[in-house]
Design a protein around this motif. Structure first.
Motif, PDB file in Angstrom:
ATOM      1  N   PHE A  22      10.595  -5.241 -39.818  1.00 40.93           N
ATOM      2  CA  PHE A  22       9.596  -5.382 -40.872  1.00 40.93           C
ATOM      3  C   PHE A  22       8.440  -4.407 -40.691  1.00 40.93           C
ATOM      4  O   PHE A  22       7.598  -4.276 -41.578  1.00 40.93           O
ATOM      5  N   GLY A  23       8.364  -3.768 -39.559  1.00 35.52           N
ATOM      6  CA  GLY A  23       7.283  -2.827 -39.314  1.00 35.52           C
ATOM      7  C   GLY A  23       5.992  -3.557 -39.019  1.00 35.52           C
ATOM      8  O   GLY A  23       5.993  -4.700 -38.561  1.00 35.52           O
ATOM      9  N   THR A  24       4.875  -2.932 -39.291  1.00 29.83           N
ATOM     10  CA  THR A  24       3.564  -3.528 -39.047  1.00 29.83           C
ATOM     11  C   THR A  24       3.156  -4.338 -40.273  1.00 29.83           C
ATOM     12  O   THR A  24       3.127  -3.810 -41.387  1.00 29.83           O
ATOM     13  N   ILE A  25       2.857  -5.604 -40.031  1.00 23.96           N
ATOM     14  CA  ILE A  25       2.388  -6.474 -41.116  1.00 23.96           C
ATOM     15  C   ILE A  25       1.083  -7.123 -40.677  1.00 23.96           C
ATOM     16  O   ILE A  25       0.783  -7.198 -39.487  1.00 23.96           O
ATOM     17  N   LYS A  26       0.306  -7.595 -41.654  1.00 25.08           N
ATOM     18  CA  LYS A  26      -0.949  -8.274 -41.348  1.00 25.08           C
ATOM     19  C   LYS A  26      -0.696  -9.765 -41.168  1.00 25.08           C
ATOM     20  O   LYS A  26       0.189 -10.332 -41.818  1.00 25.08           O
ATOM     21  N   GLN A  27      -1.484 -10.386 -40.301  1.00 31.07           N
ATOM     22  CA  GLN A  27      -1.368 -11.826 -40.116  1.00 31.07           C
ATOM     23  C   GLN A  27      -1.610 -12.512 -41.458  1.00 31.07           C
ATOM     24  O   GLN A  27      -2.533 -12.189 -42.180  1.00 31.07           O
ATOM     25  N   GLY A  28      -0.736 -13.440 -41.795  1.00 28.97           N
ATOM     26  CA  GLY A  28      -0.817 -14.127 -43.074  1.00 28.97           C
ATOM     27  C   GLY A  28       0.170 -13.601 -44.101  1.00 28.97           C
ATOM     28  O   GLY A  28       0.424 -14.260 -45.106  1.00 28.97           O
ATOM     29  N   ASP A  29       0.724 -12.404 -43.854  1.00 36.45           N
ATOM     30  CA  ASP A  29       1.721 -11.852 -44.775  1.00 36.45           C
ATOM     31  C   ASP A  29       3.012 -12.661 -44.700  1.00 36.45           C
ATOM     32  O   ASP A  29       3.391 -13.175 -43.642  1.00 36.45           O
ATOM     33  N   VAL A  30       3.693 -12.759 -45.827  1.00 34.25           N
ATOM     34  CA  VAL A  30       5.026 -13.340 -45.888  1.00 34.25           C
ATOM     35  C   VAL A  30       5.956 -12.216 -46.336  1.00 34.25           C
ATOM     36  O   VAL A  30       5.746 -11.615 -47.388  1.00 34.25           O
ATOM     37  N   VAL A  31       6.958 -11.921 -45.517  1.00 35.49           N
ATOM     38  CA  VAL A  31       7.879 -10.830 -45.821  1.00 35.49           C
ATOM     39  C   VAL A  31       9.304 -11.370 -45.859  1.00 35.49           C
ATOM     40  O   VAL A  31       9.626 -12.359 -45.211  1.00 35.49           O
ATOM     41  N   LYS A  32      10.144 -10.718 -46.657  1.00 34.08           N
ATOM     42  CA  LYS A  32      11.542 -11.137 -46.808  1.00 34.08           C
ATOM     43  C   LYS A  32      12.462  -9.948 -46.615  1.00 34.08           C
ATOM     44  O   LYS A  32      12.087  -8.799 -46.882  1.00 34.08           O
ATOM     45  N   HIS A  33      13.680 -10.260 -46.203  1.00 34.14           N
ATOM     46  CA  HIS A  33      14.733  -9.249 -46.153  1.00 34.14           C
ATOM     47  C   HIS A  33      16.051  -9.912 -46.516  1.00 34.14           C
ATOM     48  O   HIS A  33      16.303 -11.059 -46.146  1.00 34.14           O
ATOM     49  N   VAL A  75      19.140 -14.485 -46.933  1.00 32.26           N
ATOM     50  CA  VAL A  75      17.771 -14.057 -47.168  1.00 32.26           C
ATOM     51  C   VAL A  75      16.907 -14.660 -46.057  1.00 32.26           C
ATOM     52  O   VAL A  75      16.913 -15.871 -45.849  1.00 32.26           O
ATOM     53  N   VAL A  76      16.186 -13.813 -45.351  1.00 34.11           N
ATOM     54  CA  VAL A  76      15.324 -14.267 -44.256  1.00 34.11           C
ATOM     55  C   VAL A  76      13.874 -14.008 -44.651  1.00 34.11           C
ATOM     56  O   VAL A  76      13.508 -12.893 -45.008  1.00 34.11           O
ATOM     57  N   GLU A  77      13.076 -15.066 -44.606  1.00 32.24           N
ATOM     58  CA  GLU A  77      11.645 -14.974 -44.916  1.00 32.24           C
ATOM     59  C   GLU A  77      10.867 -15.258 -43.649  1.00 32.24           C
ATOM     60  O   GLU A  77      11.108 -16.251 -42.970  1.00 32.24           O
ATOM     61  N   PHE A  78       9.916 -14.381 -43.339  1.00 34.70           N
ATOM     62  CA  PHE A  78       9.061 -14.534 -42.168  1.00 34.70           C
ATOM     63  C   PHE A  78       7.624 -14.731 -42.633  1.00 34.70           C
ATOM     64  O   PHE A  78       7.087 -13.908 -43.372  1.00 34.70           O
ATOM     65  N   ASN A  79       7.001 -15.817 -42.203  1.00 32.48           N
ATOM     66  CA  ASN A  79       5.614 -16.104 -42.533  1.00 32.48           C
ATOM     67  C   ASN A  79       4.773 -15.860 -41.279  1.00 32.48           C
ATOM     68  O   ASN A  79       4.897 -16.573 -40.291  1.00 32.48           O
ATOM     69  N   SER A  80       3.902 -14.864 -41.332  1.00 33.19           N
ATOM     70  CA  SER A  80       3.127 -14.464 -40.148  1.00 33.19           C
ATOM     71  C   SER A  80       1.809 -15.222 -40.012  1.00 33.19           C
ATOM     72  O   SER A  80       1.016 -14.922 -39.135  1.00 33.19           O
ATOM     73  N   ALA A  81       1.564 -16.205 -40.871  1.00 33.15           N
ATOM     74  CA  ALA A  81       0.333 -16.985 -40.772  1.00 33.15           C
ATOM     75  C   ALA A  81       0.328 -17.785 -39.463  1.00 33.15           C
ATOM     76  O   ALA A  81       1.314 -18.392 -39.097  1.00 33.15           O
TER      77      ALA A  81
END
Length: 82
Positions: A22-33, A75-81
């Protein structure tokens, strides 16, 4: 000879890719692949469950049987919160 014959009649995953950065993400971002796959086996492929290692990751997957040669998605969702 029987085990090899039995294995020839099973379903099998063939993923287009098996990892994703996912590379660099900010805390609180929700990303999917979306991981796309094909049933490269000889029998319908049925996914009955998935398992994750933490509560921050949520998987969704194709629920209906996937015939030989058919395709599906994981589908994988990652929640960085937090």
């Amino acid at each position: 000879a029987q085990p090899a014959a039995a294995e020839a009649n099973l379903a099998a995953f063939s993923f287009e890719q098996t990892s994703h950065d996912f590379g660099t993400i900010k805390q609180g971002d929700v990303v999917k692949h979306v991981f796309k796959f094909t049933n490269s086996g000889q029998a319908p492929l049925v996914i009955t469950s998935t398992q994750v290692t933490c509560g921050c990751t949520t998987p969704e997957y194709t629920k209906e049987p996937i015939p030989p040669g058919g395709s599906g998605e994981l589908v994988v969702e990652f929640n960085s919160a937090g």
